[in-house]
Design a protein around this motif. Structure first.
Motif, PDB file in Angstrom:
ATOM      1  N   ALA A  51       0.824  -1.210   0.000  1.00  0.00           N
ATOM      2  CA  ALA A  51       0.000   0.000   0.000  1.00  0.00           C
ATOM      3  C   ALA A  51       0.864   1.269   0.000  1.00  0.00           C
ATOM      4  CB  ALA A  51      -0.932  -0.005   1.211  1.00  0.00           C
ATOM      5  N   LYS A  52       1.884   1.279   0.843  1.00  0.00           N
ATOM      6  CA  LYS A  52       2.747   2.462   0.940  1.00  0.00           C
ATOM      7  C   LYS A  52       3.486   2.718  -0.366  1.00  0.00           C
ATOM      8  CE  LYS A  52       6.805   4.200   3.428  1.00  0.00           C
ATOM      9  NZ  LYS A  52       7.817   3.886   4.477  1.00  0.00           N
ATOM     10  N   ASP A  53       4.107   1.690  -0.913  1.00  0.00           N
ATOM     11  CA  ASP A  53       4.914   1.871  -2.119  1.00  0.00           C
ATOM     12  C   ASP A  53       4.058   2.222  -3.336  1.00  0.00           C
ATOM     13  OD1 ASP A  53       6.996   1.236  -0.489  1.00  0.00           O
ATOM     14  OD2 ASP A  53       7.611  -0.579  -1.559  1.00  0.00           O
ATOM     15  N   LEU A  54       2.907   1.561  -3.475  1.00  0.00           N
ATOM     16  CA  LEU A  54       2.070   1.843  -4.646  1.00  0.00           C
ATOM     17  C   LEU A  54       1.405   3.215  -4.547  1.00  0.00           C
ATOM     18  CD1 LEU A  54       0.378  -1.578  -5.463  1.00  0.00           C
ATOM     19  CD2 LEU A  54       2.528  -0.614  -6.307  1.00  0.00           C
ATOM     20  N   ARG A  55       1.062   3.618  -3.339  1.00  0.00           N
ATOM     21  CA  ARG A  55       0.483   4.953  -3.169  1.00  0.00           C
ATOM     22  C   ARG A  55       1.506   6.016  -3.548  1.00  0.00           C
ATOM     23  NH1 ARG A  55      -1.485   4.168   1.398  1.00  0.00           N
ATOM     24  NH2 ARG A  55       0.269   4.865   2.676  1.00  0.00           N
TER      25      ARG A  55
END
Length: 333
Positions: A51-55
């Motif tokens: 979630a963090k990286d794709l956001r």
């Protein structure tokens, strides 16, 4: 007149797991280039902060659905379908996290969808992209709907045609650009969100493997249509997963698969599916099973794989007995 859909009307739905970040990022970059309107990524036990990286890289264009661990492919794809349906966009495109569409793939699918949907309701239609490792005209047995009462995809009535296909002088036919199939894989499958309303979600009980077979069987069993489009191609970025597909027949492929995890769930679930959903004549089903195992044993002796043969027979027995869900001997990593 059916709507003329564009790439921005499509939600791509992907399930990822483990350490497959580079594969997924490559697929997402291609989907953005193809003009996909929205992406849903199910974090099914990935080993990195999805979630963090794709956001950070894609912003609101990607929505991440966390599963809290690897729940199996059937639950992962059920979650992906439900989330894609909830975006409100009309079309859903299912992909594995290593299925990178070739340039123009989505445009070809949408063109074919516009034509195919003219004479069938949208909740009864699905299209699927072709795979780079085969062309229509020699579609893998995994995708073709086998005869009723087949066992392991084998039916005695197919033997004459199989023998004829091995003749050196057999007539060559031109490749077909589109072909109707009875069942197919999830990777590359495009359909209207109303299809989910009609047929529901994948069955959680399948856990791993054959969940796509059972789900797509619902469509064609109800009189729906699944069409593979040769000009819309997805390439598998992890070819090792397709290694057994290139072996000379289903028996050798089954015996040469080194993963007991893959062999168990795939064999067990196919036996369950065929015995529960594709059996009409108990005698013919039993005959095909007997011949299948006779041929499998013959190859096992030749290849020195009798231990694998016994393992496959035990896996089939579990499927025929109705055992589903996770097996404690073969947990997900």
């Amino acid at each position: 007149m059916k709507p003329d859909y564009r790439p921005e009307d499509v939600t791509a739905a992907i399930v990822t797991y483990g350490a497959r970040q580079s594969l997924l990022l490559s697929v997402l970059e291609r989907l953005r280039a193809e003009g996909v309107g929205q992406c849903v990524v199910v974090d099914n036990g990935a080993h990195w902060p999805v979630a963090k990286d794709l956001r950070a890289q894609f912003g609101a264009w990607v929505r991440v659905v966390p599963m809290g661990g690897n729940t199996g492919s059937s639950q992962g794809f059920a979650a992906a379908l439900a989330a894609a349906r909830d975006t409100g966009l009309p079309l859903i495109w299912l992909l594995d996290d290593d299925n990178r569409p070739k340039h123009g793939c989505l445009a070809e699918l949408l063109l074919a969808y516009a034509e195919e949907s003219q004479d069938i309701p949208e909740d009864m239609l699905a299209l699927v992209a072709g795979r780079a490792e085969h062309s229509i005209g020699s579609i893998s047995d995994r995708q073709l709907l086998t005869r009723w009462d087949s066992f392991g995809g084998f039916h005695v009535a197919d033997l004459p045609a199989k023998l004829a296909n091995r003749l050196p002088l057999r007539r060559q036919t031109a490749p077909t650009r589109r072909a109707r199939v009875g069942v197919t894989h999830f990777g590359g499958m495009l359909f209207h969100r109303s299809l989910i309303e009609r047929f529901g979600l994948p069955r959680h009980e399948f856990y791993m493997y054959a969940d796509d077979t059972e789900f797509t069987w619902r469509i064609t069993a109800a009189g729906g249509r699944i069409v593979e489009v040769a000009d819309a191609v997805v390439e598998d970025l992890e070819p090792a997963a397709q290694e057994t597909a290139r072996l000379r027949n289903r028996f050798v492929a089954a015996l040469q698969t080194d993963s007991d995890f893959r062999s168990y769930y795939a064999t067990r679930n196919l036996a369950f599916f065929e015995s529960r959903f594709r059996r009409r004549n108990a005698f013919l089903f039993a005959l095909n099973r007997r011949i299948y195992f006779a041929l499998l044993r013959r190859y096992a002796v030749k290849l020195g794989r009798m231990e694998k043969y016994r393992f496959l027979r035990a896996s089939v027995s579990d499927g025929l007995a109705g055992r589903q869900g996770p097996d404690p001997r073969f947990p997900l990593g």
